[in-house]
Design a protein around this motif. Structure first.
Motif, PDB file in Angstrom:
ATOM      1  N   GLU A  13       0.842  -1.200   0.000  1.00  0.00           N
ATOM      2  CA  GLU A  13       0.000   0.000   0.000  1.00  0.00           C
ATOM      3  C   GLU A  13       0.879   1.253   0.000  1.00  0.00           C
ATOM      4  OE1 GLU A  13      -3.456   2.146   2.704  1.00  0.00           O
ATOM      5  OE2 GLU A  13      -2.725   0.146   3.216  1.00  0.00           O
ATOM      6  N   LYS A  14       0.567   2.171  -0.912  1.00  0.00           N
ATOM      7  CA  LYS A  14       1.362   3.387  -1.027  1.00  0.00           C
ATOM      8  C   LYS A  14       0.641   4.553  -0.387  1.00  0.00           C
ATOM      9  CE  LYS A  14       3.948   2.134  -5.181  1.00  0.00           C
ATOM     10  NZ  LYS A  14       4.380   2.568  -6.523  1.00  0.00           N
ATOM     11  N   SER A  15       1.446   5.485   0.120  1.00  0.00           N
ATOM     12  CA  SER A  15       0.885   6.692   0.717  1.00  0.00           C
ATOM     13  C   SER A  15       0.492   7.653  -0.391  1.00  0.00           C
ATOM     14  CB  SER A  15       1.917   7.356   1.633  1.00  0.00           C
ATOM     15  OG  SER A  15       2.996   7.835   0.866  1.00  0.00           O
ATOM     16  N   GLU A  16      -0.082   8.804   0.022  1.00  0.00           N
ATOM     17  CA  GLU A  16      -0.495   9.801  -0.958  1.00  0.00           C
ATOM     18  C   GLU A  16       0.693  10.363  -1.732  1.00  0.00           C
ATOM     19  OE1 GLU A  16      -2.433  12.217   1.894  1.00  0.00           O
ATOM     20  OE2 GLU A  16      -4.421  11.499   1.391  1.00  0.00           O
ATOM     21  N   SER A  17       1.897  10.188  -1.179  1.00  0.00           N
ATOM     22  CA  SER A  17       3.087  10.704  -1.842  1.00  0.00           C
ATOM     23  C   SER A  17       3.624   9.751  -2.902  1.00  0.00           C
ATOM     24  CB  SER A  17       4.188  10.969  -0.800  1.00  0.00           C
ATOM     25  OG  SER A  17       4.546   9.751  -0.169  1.00  0.00           O
ATOM     26  N   GLY A  18       3.033   8.532  -2.995  1.00  0.00           N
ATOM     27  CA  GLY A  18       3.493   7.567  -3.972  1.00  0.00           C
ATOM     28  C   GLY A  18       4.563   6.630  -3.431  1.00  0.00           C
ATOM     29  N   MET A  19       4.941   6.774  -2.159  1.00  0.00           N
ATOM     30  CA  MET A  19       5.941   5.911  -1.528  1.00  0.00           C
ATOM     31  C   MET A  19       5.244   4.957  -0.570  1.00  0.00           C
ATOM     32  SD  MET A  19       8.913   8.720  -0.624  1.00  0.00           S
ATOM     33  CE  MET A  19      10.092   7.503  -0.001  1.00  0.00           C
ATOM     34  N   THR A  20       5.757   3.728  -0.461  1.00  0.00           N
ATOM     35  CA  THR A  20       5.217   2.811   0.537  1.00  0.00           C
ATOM     36  C   THR A  20       5.665   3.245   1.926  1.00  0.00           C
ATOM     37  OG1 THR A  20       7.135   1.330   0.485  1.00  0.00           O
ATOM     38  CG2 THR A  20       5.392   0.915  -1.132  1.00  0.00           C
ATOM     39  N   HIS A  21       4.963   2.755   2.930  1.00  0.00           N
ATOM     40  CA  HIS A  21       5.328   3.105   4.312  1.00  0.00           C
ATOM     41  C   HIS A  21       6.758   2.667   4.610  1.00  0.00           C
ATOM     42  CE1 HIS A  21       4.913   3.848   8.592  1.00  0.00           C
ATOM     43  NE2 HIS A  21       5.321   2.610   8.837  1.00  0.00           N
ATOM     44  N   ARG A  22       7.142   1.506   4.069  1.00  0.00           N
ATOM     45  CA  ARG A  22       8.495   1.009   4.302  1.00  0.00           C
ATOM     46  C   ARG A  22       9.532   1.944   3.683  1.00  0.00           C
ATOM     47  NH1 ARG A  22      10.916  -4.952   2.534  1.00  0.00           N
ATOM     48  NH2 ARG A  22      13.028  -4.589   3.318  1.00  0.00           N
ATOM     49  N   ILE A 143       6.717  13.554   1.990  1.00  0.00           N
ATOM     50  CA  ILE A 143       5.510  13.285   2.779  1.00  0.00           C
ATOM     51  C   ILE A 143       4.583  14.495   2.712  1.00  0.00           C
ATOM     52  CG2 ILE A 143       4.614  12.532   5.027  1.00  0.00           C
ATOM     53  CD1 ILE A 143       7.469  11.697   5.753  1.00  0.00           C
ATOM     54  N   SER A 144       3.315  14.256   2.489  1.00  0.00           N
ATOM     55  CA  SER A 144       2.340  15.349   2.442  1.00  0.00           C
ATOM     56  C   SER A 144       2.088  15.892   3.851  1.00  0.00           C
ATOM     57  CB  SER A 144       1.018  14.852   1.844  1.00  0.00           C
ATOM     58  OG  SER A 144       0.361  13.975   2.757  1.00  0.00           O
ATOM     59  N   PRO A 145       1.582  17.140   3.974  1.00  0.00           N
ATOM     60  CA  PRO A 145       1.312  17.707   5.306  1.00  0.00           C
ATOM     61  C   PRO A 145       0.398  16.836   6.149  1.00  0.00           C
ATOM     62  CG  PRO A 145       1.228  19.436   3.662  1.00  0.00           C
ATOM     63  CD  PRO A 145       1.368  18.140   2.914  1.00  0.00           C
ATOM     64  N   GLU A 147      -0.015  13.571   6.102  1.00  0.00           N
ATOM     65  CA  GLU A 147       0.712  12.399   6.595  1.00  0.00           C
ATOM     66  C   GLU A 147       1.851  12.777   7.537  1.00  0.00           C
ATOM     67  OE1 GLU A 147       1.602  11.059   2.497  1.00  0.00           O
ATOM     68  OE2 GLU A 147       1.017   9.095   3.254  1.00  0.00           O
ATOM     69  N   ARG A 148       2.361  14.014   7.360  1.00  0.00           N
ATOM     70  CA  ARG A 148       3.580  14.425   8.048  1.00  0.00           C
ATOM     71  C   ARG A 148       3.418  14.494   9.561  1.00  0.00           C
ATOM     72  NH1 ARG A 148       5.187  19.562   5.355  1.00  0.00           N
ATOM     73  NH2 ARG A 148       4.689  18.312   3.533  1.00  0.00           N
ATOM     74  N   GLY A 149       2.177  14.676  10.031  1.00  0.00           N
ATOM     75  CA  GLY A 149       1.961  14.816  11.468  1.00  0.00           C
ATOM     76  C   GLY A 149       2.511  13.656  12.273  1.00  0.00           C
ATOM     77  N   LYS A 150       2.216  12.425  11.843  1.00  0.00           N
ATOM     78  CA  LYS A 150       2.672  11.272  12.626  1.00  0.00           C
ATOM     79  C   LYS A 150       4.191  11.118  12.580  1.00  0.00           C
ATOM     80  CE  LYS A 150       1.530   8.203   8.732  1.00  0.00           C
ATOM     81  NZ  LYS A 150       0.619   7.121   8.266  1.00  0.00           N
ATOM     82  N   TYR A 151       4.800  11.559  11.472  1.00  0.00           N
ATOM     83  CA  TYR A 151       6.251  11.472  11.377  1.00  0.00           C
ATOM     84  C   TYR A 151       6.931  12.607  12.143  1.00  0.00           C
ATOM     85  CZ  TYR A 151       5.233   8.054   7.727  1.00  0.00           C
ATOM     86  OH  TYR A 151       4.764   6.957   7.038  1.00  0.00           O
ATOM     87  N   MET A 152       6.255  13.758  12.274  1.00  0.00           N
ATOM     88  CA  MET A 152       6.795  14.866  13.072  1.00  0.00           C
ATOM     89  C   MET A 152       6.964  14.437  14.527  1.00  0.00           C
ATOM     90  SD  MET A 152       7.656  17.698  11.620  1.00  0.00           S
ATOM     91  CE  MET A 152       7.437  18.714  10.164  1.00  0.00           C
ATOM     92  N   THR A 523       2.550  16.175  -1.661  1.00  0.00           N
ATOM     93  CA  THR A 523       3.933  16.517  -1.321  1.00  0.00           C
ATOM     94  C   THR A 523       4.314  17.807  -2.048  1.00  0.00           C
ATOM     95  OG1 THR A 523       4.885  15.317  -3.188  1.00  0.00           O
ATOM     96  CG2 THR A 523       4.489  14.060  -1.165  1.00  0.00           C
ATOM     97  N   ARG A 524       5.492  18.297  -1.738  1.00  0.00           N
ATOM     98  CA  ARG A 524       5.987  19.514  -2.400  1.00  0.00           C
ATOM     99  C   ARG A 524       6.025  19.339  -3.918  1.00  0.00           C
ATOM    100  NH1 ARG A 524      11.503  22.707  -0.804  1.00  0.00           N
ATOM    101  NH2 ARG A 524      11.901  23.772  -2.744  1.00  0.00           N
ATOM    102  N   HIS A 525       6.540  18.211  -4.385  1.00  0.00           N
ATOM    103  CA  HIS A 525       6.666  17.968  -5.819  1.00  0.00           C
ATOM    104  C   HIS A 525       5.299  17.915  -6.485  1.00  0.00           C
ATOM    105  CE1 HIS A 525       8.451  16.641  -9.551  1.00  0.00           C
ATOM    106  NE2 HIS A 525       7.763  15.521  -9.534  1.00  0.00           N
ATOM    107  N   GLN A 526       4.349  17.255  -5.832  1.00  0.00           N
ATOM    108  CA  GLN A 526       3.002  17.161  -6.388  1.00  0.00           C
ATOM    109  C   GLN A 526       2.326  18.535  -6.461  1.00  0.00           C
ATOM    110  OE1 GLN A 526       1.528  14.278  -3.605  1.00  0.00           O
ATOM    111  NE2 GLN A 526       1.894  12.535  -4.977  1.00  0.00           N
ATOM    112  N   ARG A 527       2.571  19.362  -5.431  1.00  0.00           N
ATOM    113  CA  ARG A 527       2.011  20.722  -5.440  1.00  0.00           C
ATOM    114  C   ARG A 527       2.607  21.547  -6.581  1.00  0.00           C
ATOM    115  NH1 ARG A 527       2.764  23.235   0.365  1.00  0.00           N
ATOM    116  NH2 ARG A 527       1.873  25.044  -0.709  1.00  0.00           N
TER     117      ARG A 527
END
Length: 560
Positions: A13-22, A143-145, A147-152, A523-527
């Protein structure tokens, strides 16, 4: 004969940024390790500095500069790295900052005198400034804003571990091995971080464009901030607050910063675009960051002094005794980050955090040398929890509120003002504490004199040591003298926290008045791609509208 279809393996499963969680976690491992390295290097030597400076035959001025040199270099270089991140390859810059840091740390461990150590600490600060700014910026790339909360939360936990755990590790290494290993311990972590970033961090390609570096802005910002921080660090120690030296240093700082403002308005690629202050979220986050910096850096310094000078702990014990604050920051920042990512709501969490920050500082302002340590631990946990809910999320909110092109400079701007607030706060509060200790000791001079006189011959050396301003290990003092000194330092530290507490009201007000913007899912690139598509669509629409009258005229002419 029918052939049974071969079952296909489910795609991760990929995140909204196109990267998997791993993939995200692999990339973050290198970033987190790099950030831990930079924080650890700044805090690990704090408990061993007296030993280091003494071993290198340094004086009080050298001691001050070993600390100030790193703070200056980190604070000044942070916005510069942030601007470079908007102009050049961010992955390469991140690795370069780590490399600068690693080489400087290794050389610092072989220092033969304080001049060599101070020089290497400057380069350590330059590398640390890059790591501080770039880790936040790179997160915005992958990482999109939302999604970024949990990583912050992970970043907040790493900051807590490095800030509070550093002094504990440094004290243990100095006692068990040698102070030089304080500079070597981070090297393997840094080497692993460089390798992990190279192998796992894949950033979107940036569009090539002509780069214009604001050299005048760099020089003026460095001169202005350096003069200001050097003045705050040395005033009251090497010269009086109200003196000719103060006038020259403050006047020079004001002149440099005024010139910096003028230059930034005219520069094509300014280090800190002053137009960003038109963004209400950025301006209010800067105000909140200054207050958070005082709370974060100030508490780590003065709590260590409280443990050693008011409760008689040694360096290792004082590190252990500040664990409740680290636990509060680590646990609550992780929980708060996960909640923001799950629900997409950030404002209520940050308001609660800023209130907890105020409550923690106020309650720590009520402690004494003999306050029940369970209560002190609860107050520390409360303050750590408040900082964990606010500190890293300020960067998240700003990144969400600015344009993709401004993310780098905005992120480093918040880190810059947090570091600036912490540096000035620690210096000013330290001067207030020194004055308070002198006043409290003076009011108890008769009581202290009687206690020392009762010791007979043993009291002579102690009296000379106290008269020279040197405080021996508090836990080794006779009970009668120890109680007087512990009570003086306990009340002085509490006074510092009580003075710092009102600053947290600024954090509450700043967070409360921030626009409650919804967290984006790109993400920044997508924006950047979305904005480019919108511009192209607008251009096509304008061209079509412009062509419509001409086509109508041609059609009319053809019919006639």
């Amino acid at each position: 004969m029918s052939q049974t279809p071969t079952p296909t393996k489910a795609e991760p499963e990929k995140s909204e940024s196109g990267m998997t969680h791993r993939q995200v976690m692999q990339s973050l491992t290198g970033l987190l390790m790099g950030m831990f390295v930079s924080i650890l290097a700044g805090t690990v030597v704090s408990t061993s500095l007296p030993v280091i400076v003494s071993d290198l035959a340094g004086d009080q001025t050298s001691y001050t500069w070993v600390v100030t040199a790193t703070l200056l270099a980190t604070t000044i270089s942070t916005p510069i790295w942030g601007k470079l991140a908007d102009l050049a390859n961010r992955k390469l810059l991140l690795q370069l900052s780590l490399l600068v840091f690693v080489v400087a740390s290794a050389i610092a461990g072989f220092s033969q005198d304080t001049n060599m150590l101070i020089t290497m600490r400057v380069f350590q600060g330059l590398g640390a400034g890059g790591l501080t700014a770039l880790t936040q910026i790179v997160m915005a790339d992958i990482i999109s804003p939302r999604e970024r909360g949990k990583y912050m939360g992970l970043f907040g936990a790493v900051m807590a571990l490095g800030t509070v755990g550093g002094p504990l590790i440094g004290g243990f290494i100095t006692d068990a091995i040698n102070w030089r290993w304080n500079f070597f311990i981070a090297l393997p972590f840094a080497a692993v971080a460089i390798i992990l970033i190279q192998k796992t961090l894949h950033l979107p390609a940036q569009a090539k464009r002509k780069v214009s570096i604001d050299y005048a802005g760099i020089v003026l910002l460095s001169a202005g901030v350096s003069s200001l921080l050097i003045w705050v660090s040395l005033a009251g120690k090497d010269f009086e607050w109200a003196s000719a030296t103060t006038a020259w240093m403050v006047g020079g700082a004001v002149a440099s910063l005024a010139a910096f403002v003028i230059v930034e308005f005219k520069a094509s690629e300014p280090i800190i675009p002053l137009t960003m202050f038109k963004n209400r979220t950025f301006t209010l986050s800067v105000i909140a960051s200054i207050s958070v910096g005082v709370s974060m850096f100030g508490t780590s310094v003065f709590l260590a002094q409280y443990m050693q000078l008011a409760r008689g702990a040694n360096a290792t014990q004082s590190g252990l005794m500040t664990i409740p604050m680290m636990a509060g920051l680590l646990i609550i920042s992780t929980i708060a980050g996960a909640m923001i990512s799950k629900h997409g709501k950030w404002k209520a969490i940050m308001v609660v955090g800023s209130v907890l920050q105020l409550a923690g500082l106020y309650l720590l302002g009520t402690i004494h040398y003999d306050t029940n340590f369970v209560l002190v631990s609860a107050y520390m946990f409360l303050l750590g929890a408040g900082l964990g809910m606010v500190m890293q999320n300020l960067v998240l909110i700003v990144q969400n509120a600015v344009t993709p092109a401004e993310i780098g400079v905005a992120s480093s701007g918040i880190a810059f003002f947090r570091s600036l607030g912490g540096t000035i706060g620690v210096s000013v509060l330290g001067a207030l504490m020194a004055t308070k200790v002198a006043d409290l000791m003076g009011s108890k001079s008769a009581e202290l004199g009687a206690a020392i006189a009762a010791l007979g011959e043993k009291g002579k050396d102690l009296a000379e040591s106290l008269a020279s301003g040197n405080i021996p290990a508090v836990h080794s003092l006779p009970e009668s003298v120890r109680t007087i000194i512990e009570s003086s330092y306990g009340d002085a530290v509490a006074h510092v926290f009580m003075v710092a507490a009102p600053l947290s009201i600024l954090t509450i007000l700043a967070v409360a008045f921030m626009p409650n913007l919804e967290l984006g899912s790109q993400t920044r690139h997508q924006r950047e791609e979305a904005e480019a598509a919108e511009r192209n669509l607008a251009e096509v629409s304008e061209a079509a509208i412009a062509a419509t009258p001409r086509l109508a005229d041609e059609d009319t002419s053809a019919r006639h």
